[in-house]
Design a protein around this motif. Structure first.
Motif, mmCIF file in Angstrom:
data_model
loop_
_atom_site.group_PDB
_atom_site.id
_atom_site.type_symbol
_atom_site.label_atom_id
_atom_site.label_comp_id
_atom_site.label_asym_id
_atom_site.label_seq_id
_atom_site.Cartn_x
_atom_site.Cartn_y
_atom_site.Cartn_z
ATOM 1 N N ASP A 182 23.508 -3.443 1.173
ATOM 2 C CA ASP A 182 22.075 -3.171 1.328
ATOM 3 C C ASP A 182 21.847 -1.932 2.187
ATOM 4 O O ASP A 182 21.012 -1.083 1.865
ATOM 5 N N SER A 223 20.212 1.548 1.003
ATOM 6 C CA SER A 223 19.011 2.035 1.683
ATOM 7 C C SER A 223 19.170 3.489 2.114
ATOM 8 O O SER A 223 18.242 4.301 1.964
ATOM 9 N N LEU A 229 18.990 5.739 -1.014
ATOM 10 C CA LEU A 229 17.606 5.898 -1.477
ATOM 11 C C LEU A 229 16.823 6.826 -0.552
ATOM 12 O O LEU A 229 15.997 7.628 -1.011
ATOM 13 N N LEU A 275 14.818 -7.295 -3.301
ATOM 14 C CA LEU A 275 13.522 -6.935 -2.729
ATOM 15 C C LEU A 275 13.205 -7.782 -1.499
ATOM 16 O O LEU A 275 12.671 -7.268 -0.504
ATOM 17 N N PHE A 310 15.378 -6.500 1.431
ATOM 18 C CA PHE A 310 14.899 -5.227 1.972
ATOM 19 C C PHE A 310 13.600 -5.421 2.749
ATOM 20 O O PHE A 310 13.348 -4.719 3.740
ATOM 21 N N SER A 353 14.903 0.423 3.933
ATOM 22 C CA SER A 353 13.687 0.995 3.338
ATOM 23 C C SER A 353 13.838 1.014 1.824
ATOM 24 O O SER A 353 14.897 1.370 1.302
ATOM 25 N N TRP A 354 12.772 0.632 1.120
ATOM 26 C CA TRP A 354 12.741 0.589 -0.338
ATOM 27 C C TRP A 354 11.686 1.574 -0.835
ATOM 28 O O TRP A 354 10.572 1.594 -0.314
#
Length: 932
Positions: free
Chosen positions: A373, A377, A380, A404, A407, A414-415
Motif C-alpha cells: 500500500d 501510494s 501514485l 480503497l 487507503f 493518498s489515493w
C-alpha cells in the motif's frame, strides 16, 4: 562519515569546479596562453597546447583528450567534449572525471612544491595500490589537505588527516563493475592487491574498509552532481536523485498542450506493475546506532521515518484468499527473527520496465498489504495529475478488494481523486488463478492497455539478485544506497535504449494491427449475422461496464462444464442402482471390468516394447504386472457367475470366438527408445500356446448379443456399460486434448527456442514423454469406442440420444499439435483447421449447439479484444515516442537554465544540456524515419 557530511557541499562544489577551465589556462609544458586541450588521464588534468599535447601523448595515445569550445562568443562560458571517439565512459551520461596516474610531481602540481618535508600516502588506482610521496602546501592561505588532493583528481579517504586516496577513475570503475557484474568491494579490492603484488598480495596495504566508505561518498556526490544539486537546487527531496521513465506520461514534463481535454483518456494512462523480491534479504545490524544515512529516501527506497510510522499506525489484517493459495498471500505473515528485511517490494512502469522513484519498500514479515500500500501510494503521488491508471499485481484479484478502505484509513497514504483505476494480473501469473480471473484481470481484455504482459518487473529482479549476497550483511543505509544505484542504472539503460525499443514496437504494432484486422473481418464474414450482432452488444456492454462490475467479463470465458468422466458416470449409475432392486452391485462390477481392460492395454503395450529391447529389469516388471492382472481377471470372472448363467457363458464363448482376444491397441505404437546397454539383456521366449492375461476377453454385456440380453432381462446392464463407456471416452478425449496442448506448448517454448544440441535434446525428451501420454489416451479412446460400437450396441445406438453417436474414429491426423492456438504471430495460422476432437460436444449439447455457439462467441470476443489491443498499441507507442523526445528536451531546458555561476558550473550545465539535446535529436530523427 559525520565529518564528511559537514563538508559534502564543499566536496561537490570542488568536483563541479574541476569540470571547467582554470582562470589562466596556460599550457602546463610551455606556458603558452589559451591552451585548447585537456587530458583527463594525466596528473591534475593539465591544459595543453596542440604541439605539447601531441608530443606528450605520442606514447600515451590511449589517453582521452578533451577540447574546450567557446559558447556564444564568450570565452569564459565554455563546455568540453571528447575529441577522441565521442564516447562517454561514465555510466550516468557524464564524461569521465579528471583522474591521476603515476607519482605526483612538483612540476605538474605547483601546490606540492616548496621545502616542506614529504610524507607517504597510499593511492589506490585501477593499475594497483601505490605508495606515493607528497608534500602538501602549508601556507596560511592553503586549503585543507583533503581539498588539495581532491583538486588533482585524488579522493581522500579521510577529511581530517588523509593517509589514503583513491583516483576518480578507480571509484568510477568499481561502481561500474558492481553494477554490471555484481562485483563486491572485497572481491574488487583483492583483485587490486593481486594486481599490485602477485607473489605477496597480503603485503599490499588493506584499504577495503576505506573503499566501502569512499565509494558511498562518491556515489552520493555523483548523483547530486548529475541531478543538478550542485547548481543551487536546494535540499534534496524524496526520490529527486532517481531517474524516472522518460516515456511514461508526466504532466508538466512531456505531455502535449491540452491533453486533459482529449476524450481518449486511455492514451495517457499510466501503467504500474507491482511485485515483491524475497531474494533481497537483510540481516539485522549488531550496532544500529553506528549506521549513518547519507541519502535517506533520495532514490528509489522510501524515506525511513514516514514508512515506519505508517507500519506502526496500520492494523495488520490476515486475510484468507478467495482465489488459489498464492505465495504472496501465504508468505504475508512469514517472520524471520534474524532478518531486518525479508525482501523488498517495488512499483515499476508496466510498459517500459523502469522503477518508479521513491516507491520501493522493505518487507518485515513478508509481502503484506500494508507494505505494498505504501509503495503504491508513493508511486501514485509521483504521477500526480494523471487521471487513468492500470495497476498490475500478481494477486490483484485479492489485493484490490479492500484497497480503497485501507487507503482511507491510512494517515500516510493518498489515493488520486476522480481517477479511473483498472486492475490487472500478468499474463504468466494469471494462469495460476481461478478460471474467472482470466477475463476479469488479464491485460488482454482491459481497454486502453495496449500490448502489455504485466511481467516486465520479473526481468528487473535478475540483476538485483546478483548483489543480494553482498547487500545481505551491509549496513542498512549502505544497502539502500546500493539498491538505489542499481535501480537507477537499470532506468538509465532503459533511457538510452528507449528510442530503439519504441521503434521496434511501432513496426511490430503496424504489422500485427493490420493482420488482426484482416483475421477479424474474415471471422465476422463467416459468422451468423444475428449472433454477431449479439456478440457486438456483449462486447460493448463489457467495455462500458467493466469499471463498475467485473462480472460482465464472464462472457469472454467458456462456461460449459467438462463432460462427465467415467467416475462421474459410475457415481450417477450407482445412485440409480440404489433405487432399483435388480442386479445389485452390477455398476461396480462393470466399472471393474472396464478398468481391467485398461490394464490389459498397458500390459500389451509393455509386452510389445520388450520384444525389441528385453532388459532384465523390464522383464521382471512385465512378469509382475501379468501376475497382478491375472489375479484381477480371475476375481472378475468369479464375480461374473453371479450375473450370468451357465448358458450365458457358452453364448459369451461364441461371441469371444468371433472377437478373438481382448483389444490390444496395436495400431497405436509407442516411440522406439534407445536400449540401456548398461543393463543385462535377455531373450524373450514365450510359448505359443500360453494364454496371456492381457489377451483374455472379459465377460461383459458387450460380449453377448442384443437378443440374448433382452431374453435374460439384462438390458439395463447393457445400458450401464454403454454409459460407462461414454465416460471412458470423455476422459480419454479430455486427457488427449490436455496432452496435445502441452505438446504444442513444448514445441513453441522449448523446441523452437532451443539454441544448442543439449537444449534441443532435452526439449525433445520432454516431447517424447508427452507423446507417450497421447498414445495411451488414443488407445483408451479406441477401447471405449470399440466397446460402444460392437454388434450388440450398433443398432442400439441408433435408438439412443444423438450425443452418444458423436464419437468418431480416431486417426493419427487428429493427433497433430496446435501451436497456432498458442502463438498468434505464427504465419498462415488462420488457414489451419482443428481436428474434430477440439470441436466435438463432449458436454452433451450437440442437439442444441449451445456448446459450439459459446465456443464461437468466445473466439470472436477474444479476437476482437486482440485486434483492439494492437490498435491501441499503435496509438500508445506513437504517443510514447513523442513523450520520450519531450522528456529529453525538458531536461535539456532545465540544464540550460543552470548555465550560470563559475566556469565549472557553466561548463557542466552546458555539457549536460548538450547530452540531452543529442538524445532528443536522435529520437526525433528515428521517429521521423518511421513516419516516412
Amino acid at each position: 562519515m559525520d565529518a564528511w557530511l559537514a563538508l559534502r557541499e564543499s566536496f561537490l562544489e570542488r568536483l563541479i569546479e574541476l569540470e571547467g577551465p582554470r582562470e589562466k589556462r596556460n599550457c602546463a609544458d610551455c606556458r603558452a596562453e589559451w591552451s585548447p586541450w585537456r587530458c583527463i588521464e594525466c596528473v591534475g588534468s593539465p591544459s595543453l597546447c596542440t604541439d605539447c599535447c601531441r608530443r606528450r601523448h605520442a606514447a600515451s595515445y590511449l589517453h582521452p583528450i578533451e577540447k574546450w569550445i567557446a559558447q556564444e562568443a564568450d570565452e569564459a562560458n565554455v563546455r568540453f567534449f571528447s575529441d577522441t571517439d565521442g564516447n562517454d565512459n561514465s555510466d550516468d551520461g557524464e564524461a569521465a572525471d579528471p583522474i591521476q596516474q603515476g607519482p605526483i610531481e612538483s612540476e605538474e602540481v605547483a601546490m606540492y612544491g616548496g621545502t616542506q618535508p614529504c610524507k607517504r600516502i597510499t593511492v589506490v588506482d585501477i593499475t594497483g595500490v601505490h605508495s606515493i610521496r607528497v608534500s602538501p602546501c602549508v601556507c596560511h592561505t592553503a586549503e585543507p589537505e583533503a581539498m588539495q588532493l581532491l583538486s588533482i583528481g585524488l579522493y581522500p579517504a579521510s577529511v581530517l588527516a588523509p593517509r589514503t586516496a583513491f583516483t576518480f577513475r578507480v571509484l568510477n570503475d568499481f561502481l561500474l563493475a558492481n553494477k554490471i557484474s555484481g562485483s563486491a568491494a572485497e572481491s574488487y579490492y583483492q583483485r587490486l592487491r593481486r594486481l599490485s603484488n602477485p607473489a605477496f598480495p597480503q603485503a599490499v596495504p588493506d584499504r577495503y574498509r576505506e573503499l566501502l566508505r569512499v565509494s558511498r561518498q562518491w556515489r552520493n556526490l555523483k548523483y547530486r552532481k548529475w541531478n543538478g544539486f550542485g547548481h543551487e537546487r536546494g535540499p534534496v527531496g524524496p526520490g529527486e536523485l532517481a531517474l524516472g521513465c522518460v516515456a511514461c506520461p508526466m504532466p508538466g514534463v512531456n505531455l502535449k498542450a491540452g491533453w486533459e481535454q482529449d476524450p481518449d483518456r486511455w492514451k495517457f494512462m499510466q501503467t504500474f506493475v507491482m511485485d515483491g523480491n524475497f531474494s533481497a534479504e537483510h540481516l539485522k545490524m549488531r550496532c544500529p546506532a553506528d549506521d549513518v544515512a547519507i541519502g535517506d529516501g533520495h532514490g528509489f527506497m522510501v524515506t525511513d521515518a514516514p514508512y515506519k510510522n505508517h507500519l506502526q499506525g496500520t492494523l495488520e489484517q490476515r486475510e484468507q484468499s478467495s482465489c488459489h493459495a498464492h505465495r504472496a498471500v501465504n508468505q504475508a505473515n512469514a517472520d524471520r527473527h534474524d532478518m531486518e528485511a525479508t525482501g523488498i517490494g517495488a512499483v515499476a512502469c508496466g510498459r517500459h520496465g523502469c522503477f518508479i522513484p521513491h516507491a520501493v519498500v522493505d518487507f518485515q514479515k513478508g509481502e503484506r498489504q500494508m507494505n505494498m500500500d505504501y509503495a503504491l501510494s508513493q508511486a501514485l503521488r509521483h504521477h500526480t495529475g494523471i487521471q487513468t491508471f492500470l495497476i498490475m499485481y500478481d494477486i490483484a484479484c485479492q489485493y484490490s478488494k479492500k484497497v480503497l478502505a485501507r487507503f482511507a484509513q491510512g494517515a500516510h497514504l493518498s489515493w488520486p481523486e476522480a481517477a479511473d483505476i483498472f486492475w490487472g494480473i500478468g499474463l504468466f501469473h494469471i494462469h495460476g488463478h481461478q478460471r474467472d480471473c482470466l477475463p476479469k484481470y488479464s491485460p488482454s481484455f482491459i481497454p486502453g492497455a495496449g500490448q502489455v504482459d504485466g511481467e516486465i518487473i520479473e526481468t528487473l529482479w535478475a540483476p538485483l539478485n546478483r548483489i543480494s549476497g553482498s547487500t545481505r550483511a551491509m549496513a542498512t543505509s549502505h544497502r539502500k544506497e546500493v539498491i538505489d544505484d542499481h535501480m537507477n542504472d537499470a532506468n538509465w539503460r532503459k533511457t538510452i535504449g528507449m528510442v530503439k525499443m519504441l521503434s521496434r514496437r511501432f513496426i511490430q504494432a503496424e504489422k500485427q494491427q493490420e493482420l488482426c484486422q484482416e483475421l477479424l473481418q474474415e471471422l465476422e464474414e463467416s459468422s451468423d449475422a444475428e449472433l454477431l450482432a449479439k456478440w457486438k452488444e456483449l462486447e460493448m456492454r463489457a467495455r462500458m461496464e467493466r469499471g463498475r462490475d467485473l462480472s460482465v467479463m464472464e462472457s469472454y470465458e467458456v462456461t460449459q462444464e467438462k463432460a462427465p468422466g467415467k467416475k462421474q458416470m459410475q457415481l450417477l449409475l450407482e445412485q440409480e442402482e440404489g433405487k432399483q432392486k435388480d442386479s445389485p452391485g452390477s455398476t461396480s462390477w462393470l466399472a471393474e471390468g472396464i478398468l481391467i481392460q485398461e490394464q490389459q492395454l498397458a500390459v500389451s503395450a509393455l509386452a510389445r516394447k520388450l520384444k525389441k529391447h528385453a532388459l532384465l529389469a523390464d522383464r521382471l516388471q512385465l512378469v509382475e504386472k501379468r501376475n497382478k492382472l491375472k489375479r484381477a481377471v480371475d476375481r472378475f470372472s468369479s464375480k461374473a457367475a453371479g450375473y450370468w448363467k451357465q448358458e450365458d457363458d457358452e453364448e459369451a464363448d461364441d461371441e469371444a470366438a468371433r472377437h478373438p482376444g481382448a483389444y490390444a491397441g496395436e495400431e497405436w505404437e509407442d516411440l522406439e527408445e534407445e536400449p540401456d546397454l548398461g543393463e543385462d539383456r535377455i531373450v524373450m521366449d514365450e510359448p505359443e500356446d500360453e494364454i496371456l492375461p492381457e489377451s483374455i476377453s472379459l465377460l461383459l454385456p458387450s460380449t453377448l448379443g442384443k437378443v440374448r440380453l433382452e431374453e435374460l432381462g439384462k438390458v439395463e446392464m447393457g445400458r450401464r456399460e454403454l454409459r460407462l463407456r461414454e465416460g471412458q471416452a470423455n476422459d480419454a478425449l479430455h486427457r488427449l486434448r490436455m496432452a496435445l496442448g502441452m505438446k504444442s506448448v513444448l514445441f513453441r517454448t522449448k523446441v523452437r527456442l532451443a539454441n544448442s544440441q543439449r537444449t534441443k535434446t532435452r526439449a525433445y525428451k520432454d516431447v517424447s514423454g508427452v507423446t507417450k501420454v497421447i498414445t495411451e489416451c488414443a488407445r483408451l479412446y479406441t477401447l471405449a469406442r470399440t466397446g460402444m460400437t460392437r454388434q450388440v450396441f450398433r443398432e442400439w445406438l441408433k435408438t439412443l440420444p444423438p450425443q452418444l453417436q458423436r464419437y468418431r474414429p480416431l486417426t493419427k491426423e487428429d493427433l497433430k499439435t496446435t501451436t497456432h492456438l498458442l502463438d498468434h504471430t505464427e504465419r498462415k495460422s488462420r488457414h489451419k483447421e482443428l481436428s474434430w476432437i477440439w470441436a466435438v460436444d463432449v458436454g452433451g449439447d450437440t442437439e442444441s449447439s449451445e456448446w459450439l455457439t459459446e465456443l464461437h462467441r468466445v473466439n470472436w470476443l477474444r479476437e476482437k479484444a486482440k485486434c483492439d489491443r494492437w490498435r491501441e498499441q499503435l496509438v500508445l507507442v506513437g504517443e510514447e515516442m513523442q513523450q520520450t523526445a519531450r522528456s529529453f528536451e525538458f531536461k535539456a531546458r532545465q540544464w540550460k537554465m543552470r548555465c550560470h555561476g563559475s566556469s565549472g558550473h557553466q561548463a557542466y550545465a552546458r555539457r549536460q544540456a548538450a547530452l540531452w539535446l543529442s538524445l532528443a535529436a536522435d529520437a526525433r530523427a528515428a521517429y521521423t524515419k518511421l513516419a516516412t
